[in-house]
Design an enzyme around this catalytic site. Structure first.
Site, PDB file in Angstrom:
ATOM      1  N   PRO A 110       0.810  -1.220   0.000  1.00 40.10           N
ATOM      2  CA  PRO A 110       0.000   0.000   0.000  1.00 40.10           C
ATOM      3  C   PRO A 110       0.843   1.270   0.000  1.00 40.10           C
ATOM      4  CG  PRO A 110      -0.990  -1.611   1.425  1.00 40.10           C
ATOM      5  CD  PRO A 110       0.314  -2.211   0.952  1.00 40.10           C
ATOM      6  N   CYS A 111       0.518   2.183  -0.930  1.00 37.29           N
ATOM      7  CA  CYS A 111       1.365   3.350  -1.150  1.00 37.29           C
ATOM      8  C   CYS A 111       0.939   4.571  -0.353  1.00 37.29           C
ATOM      9  CB  CYS A 111       1.367   3.708  -2.645  1.00 37.29           C
ATOM     10  SG  CYS A 111      -0.256   4.183  -3.289  1.00 37.29           S
ATOM     11  N   GLN A 112      -0.220   4.511   0.315  1.00 42.73           N
ATOM     12  CA  GLN A 112      -0.709   5.696   1.021  1.00 42.73           C
ATOM     13  C   GLN A 112       0.276   6.259   2.042  1.00 42.73           C
ATOM     14  OE1 GLN A 112      -2.390   2.885   0.570  1.00 42.73           O
ATOM     15  NE2 GLN A 112      -4.510   3.246  -0.013  1.00 42.73           N
ATOM     16  N   PHE A 123       3.271   6.776   1.732  1.00 40.09           N
ATOM     17  CA  PHE A 123       4.311   7.562   1.073  1.00 40.09           C
ATOM     18  C   PHE A 123       3.753   8.491   0.001  1.00 40.09           C
ATOM     19  CE2 PHE A 123       5.816   3.378   2.329  1.00 40.09           C
ATOM     20  CZ  PHE A 123       6.823   3.713   3.218  1.00 40.09           C
TER      21      PHE A 123
END
Length: 402
Positions: free
Chosen positions: A79-81, A83
């Site tokens: 999950p990229c949230q 960063f």
């Protein structure tokens, strides 16, 4: 070649890897809606997904001891949230940071190679030390943190270990690069960080595929030869005017553009020109996911994607789908939302891949996905290199026996 994928989402990365020749033994995804999308496409008979085994569960709960076969590739998009520039910027303080789970998977599976995709925000200056920590932990996956050890203290230990020159039982050669999907034929300006590692015993010497498409070539095809407009049957009267800024730039660099042998960036028009306007329900109704969504409006910072440029980055959004990134800006000044089918094309999903959820959820899945074309190019390069180094080991073994 056999693979495992974590944080699969709607399957963009998984499809690219499958097209490249990787056989997924397991795919793990927490979102029930994303799993529903994959299973619905399996039900519809999409051949690429026939043998996928999707596990709708938290990756922290997946038992890797159930995988008995040697894994060639471990892939995933944690999950990229944590960063994301559009997110909360929590990084290691964000409970959605799944990098520790990827480290766990590497330790358990000992794959020959791994492939990770994440947002470009991972390279932001204030995340620099944490990104170094990620790379070193992937390089030395068995050098685990001690109980209750803060990540910065663990980083210091990893740095000392790395600089000591000592070899680990499990170690990887890791490389990373910020890639723009438009440079690889995707009709979208989408910058993402890709991290690739090869197990050190393979002695792999791999590098990322070089770009195949450029903005310079698109400029040349539009404003020098006119080939772009001719291909789309746009008459000279209908063509937009070249901006003064671009005209000045061409006067300075036109000769350099002429020497470019690359293909032009693909535009939104290139991607959706053969689709009927979604407002025309008589023509559009037979096309899956091509449904007009009313209510689009332009406002500062959210002006949509110009028709004759690669689209802006499609996004999922922490607080719903941002209108600006998921809108089409027409030459006459009007804006409208992309349909799900149009957005899927901008992410290079095949037309027979169906998104069964509502527009907002479908756009979330598409916005979180890795473009299938880009995933395929990287995975193909990894597979080719694995075949090369592993086949070389086999030949050396046979020669030794003889």
């Amino acid at each position: 070649m056999k693979s495992i994928e974590l944080c699969t989402g709607a399957g963009g990365l998984a499809m690219g890897c499958a097209k490249a020749g990787f056989h997924h033994l397991a795919l793990v995804e927490l979102s029930k809606h994303s799993c529903h999308t994959i299973r619905e496409n399996q039900r519809l008979g999409i051949a690429l997904l026939d043998d996928w085994h999707i596990h709708n569960m938290d990756v922290t709960d997946f038992d890797y001891s159930t995988i008995s076969e040697e894994i060639d590739l471990l892939a995933g998009g944690p999950p990229c949230q944590p960063f994301s520039i559009g997110g909360r910027h929590g990084a290691f303080l964000d409970k959605r940071d799944m990098f520790p789970q990827f480290f766990r998977a590497v330790r358990a599976l000992r794959p020959k190679a791994f492939l990770i995709e994440n947002v470009r925000g991972l390279l932001r200056r204030n995340f620099q030390k944490f990104f170094e920590y990620i790379i070193l932990q992937l390089t030395h996956p068995e050098a685990q943190p001690k109980p209750d050890e803060f990540w910065a203290d663990h980083l210091a230990r990893l740095e000392r270990h790395h600089n000591s020159g000592k070899s680990d039982d499990l170690e990887y050669h890791v490389t990373f690069r910020l890639l723009n999907a438009a440079d690889y034929g995707v009709p979208q300006k989408r910058e993402r960080v890709f991290i690739v590692g090869f197990r050190s015993d393979l002695k792999a010497n791999w590098s990322f595929p070089e770009p195949t498409h450029t903005n310079q070539a698109l400029i040349w095809h539009k404003w020098i030869t006119g080939e772009y407009w001719e291909r789309h049957s746009i008459s000279s009267k209908e063509r937009p005017q070249m901006s003064a800024k671009l005209r000045s730039r061409l006067q300075r660099t036109g000769a350099n553009l002429l020497g470019s042998m690359s293909a032009p960036w693909c535009t939104v028009r290139d991607a959706i020109a053969d689709l009927p306007p979604p407002e025309n329900t008589d023509m559009a109704s037979h096309i899956p996911n091509h449904i007009y969504i009313p209510g689009a409006r332009s406002y500062p910072g959210h002006t949509g994607s110009p028709l004759d440029e690669p689209a802006k980055t499609l996004k999922a959004g922490v607080h719903g789908v941002p209108g600006g990134e998921n809108m089409l800006a027409l030459p006459d000044g009007q804006v409208r939302y992309f349909t799900v089918r149009e957005a899927a094309r901008l992410q290079t999903f095949p037309d027979d891949y169906y998104f069964p959820c509502a527009w907002g959820e479908s756009m979330r899945q598409i916005g979180n996905a890795v473009p299938v074309t880009l995933a395929y190019l990287i995975a193909s390069s990894i597979r080719s290199h694995l075949r090369k180094v592993c086949h070389g080991d086999t030949l050396r073994g046979e020669l030794y026996k003889n």
